[in-house]
Enzyme design. Structure first.
Site, mmCIF file in Angstrom:
data_model
loop_
_atom_site.group_PDB
_atom_site.id
_atom_site.type_symbol
_atom_site.label_atom_id
_atom_site.label_comp_id
_atom_site.label_asym_id
_atom_site.label_seq_id
_atom_site.Cartn_x
_atom_site.Cartn_y
_atom_site.Cartn_z
ATOM 1 N N ASP A 1 0.992 -1.354 -0.110
ATOM 2 C CA ASP A 1 0.234 -0.086 -0.046
ATOM 3 C C ASP A 1 0.819 1.300 0.063
ATOM 4 O O ASP A 1 0.260 2.467 0.114
ATOM 5 C CB ASP A 1 -1.181 -0.064 1.318
ATOM 6 N N ASP B 1 -6.037 -5.133 -5.077
ATOM 7 C CA ASP B 1 -6.133 -3.730 -4.671
ATOM 8 C C ASP B 1 -4.684 -3.291 -5.108
ATOM 9 O O ASP B 1 -4.656 -1.767 -5.266
ATOM 10 C CB ASP B 1 -5.998 -3.551 -3.146
HETATM 11 N N1 GLY Z 1 -7.021 -2.100 0.021
HETATM 12 C C1 GLY Z 1 -7.916 -2.412 1.245
HETATM 13 C C2 GLY Z 1 -9.411 -2.244 1.116
HETATM 14 O O1 GLY Z 1 -9.811 -1.988 0.040
HETATM 15 O O2 GLY Z 1 -10.179 -2.358 1.950
#
Ligand code: GLY
Length: 380
Positions: free
Chosen positions: A96, A157
């Site tokens: 992330d 993601d």
């Molecule tokens: N990237 C984690 C979520 O979308 O909750």
């Protein structure tokens, strides 16, 4: 007719209201970071320690774009030291890094030209790049490189973390960032996207040879179901990959993912957190999935020239305004009915800071005033 009417409402009512709300929240939050709803009308505040932190910075940037006021710029710049501290101390960093350092350091450099912000974003890009498994050519999502349980996991993601690597290539000319991002996008296309253009949330590869093992959900209902927000990340992420690379196969993946989304999530209602729930399962709404899809559809419309994407984006934004926008004067959040993590049972049917961010980004894009935080911004 409806189009002009809604855009007028956005300009005259929703954007000013959102701006005022975010400015007021800034006084309340005093350096902390809103994550998801906590009780009625307010956000749970956290230190800068998870993937959510940057969306608060993102919202403050969106306010600054509208007001052009020095103090609104200062509000977001004041948050930057906490991002630098986080990188220095390696506080809960994983794939992330893209989310976290795009809406903080990269955008700070975009607006101010500040070289220290650029260097922070480039340092974060390098740490992200180092997460690439050299054999499998994928970005390890979670855990340290020596975490045997997580070494082979990719997640959908992560497509939204690739713009930081593309940006790093643009800034430095170092091709490894571009090639790493493209390689990860191809692996994601191969293993995270199914034949019917739906997405798995996560997928395990063998870290020693890159061979596929199996799919596993983390936030969806089941391994073979369809986590709505994950489909949103697929749409936005492959759209961005197409924008940065001009590779038609990424564009086709994004378009296919859009078709699949609307085949399973009626545009007239808030999507459930999972689009393939069995009858007996509780249905929690996830407005953030619709907000992510709406904003990415507007990018897709620009990229392809196909106005149908714009029409769908607007229909989603109208629906979100009607059914999820918190119209109470003293509310902190913008969008109700988001769901953060159903299997772990937190942030259920409430505000989500990323839902607010993408809703506001989408509204601003609809009215032609959105900045470009994820793409190749011309002024970079
Ligand atoms: N990237 C984690 C979520 O979308 O909750």
């Amino acid at each position: 007719m409806r189009t002009q009417l809604f855009q007028d409402i956005v300009t005259s009512t929703i954007l000013p209201l959102a701006t005022k709300r975010i400015q007021r929240n800034h006084q309340i939050y005093a350096g902390k970071f809103p994550s998801y709803g906590d009780g009625d009308k307010q956000y749970l505040l956290r230190p800068n320690e998870n993937w959510l932190a940057s969306f608060w910075a993102g919202l403050l940037w969106l306010v600054y774009v509208q007001t052009n006021e020095e103090q609104d710029l200062q509000h977001v710049l004041d948050l930057l030291p906490s991002f630098e501290d986080r990188l220095d101390k390696r506080i809960r960093l994983n794939h992330d890094l893209g989310f976290i350092f795009t809406l903080s350091a990269r955008v700070a450099h975009q607006f101010t030209g500040d070289e220290s912000a650029k260097s922070l974003a480039l340092r974060a890009s390098e740490v992200l790049y180092q997460r690439i498994n050299p054999i499998g050519q994928y970005i390890q999502a979670w855990g340290d490189k020596d975490d045997a349980d997580e070494a082979g996991r990719i997640i959908i993601d992560c497509m939204m973390n690739l713009p930081l690597l593309f940006w790093a290539h643009m800034q430095t000319g170092n091709k490894k960032y571009y090639e790493g991002a493209v390689a990860h996008a191809r692996i994601s296309q191969q293993y995270l996207m199914r034949e019917d253009n739906s997405s798995y949330h996560t997928y395990f590869l063998d870290p020693n040879n890159g061979n596929p093992i199996n799919a596993k959900t983390h936030q969806g209902y089941a391994d073979d179901s369809l986590w709505a927000r994950g489909q949103g990340w697929a749409i936005y992420g492959f759209t961005m990959a197409a924008e940065w690379t001009h590779d038609d196969s990424f564009l086709e993946t994004a378009k296919g993912a859009v078709e699949r989304y609307f085949a399973e999530a009626p545009i007239t209602d808030i999507a459930p957190y999972d689009l393939r729930l069995p009858e007996e399962a509780p249905v929690y709404p996830d407005s953030s999935a619709d907000a992510i899809v709406a904003s990415s559809l507007l990018r897709l419309a620009d990229l392809t020239g196909e106005t149908a994407y714009r029409d769908k984006a607007e229909a989603l934004l109208v629906m979100l305004y009607d059914k999820a926008f918190d119209k109470r004067d003293d509310a902190q959040g913008l969008l109700l009915h988001g769901t953060q993590h159903t299997p772990h049972n937190y942030g259920i049917d409430t505000y989500t800071i990323f839902g607010d961010y993408f809703f506001l980004e989408g509204l601003m894009r609809l009215t032609g005033i959105a900045p470009d935080f994820w793409g190749n911004h011309k002024k970079d």
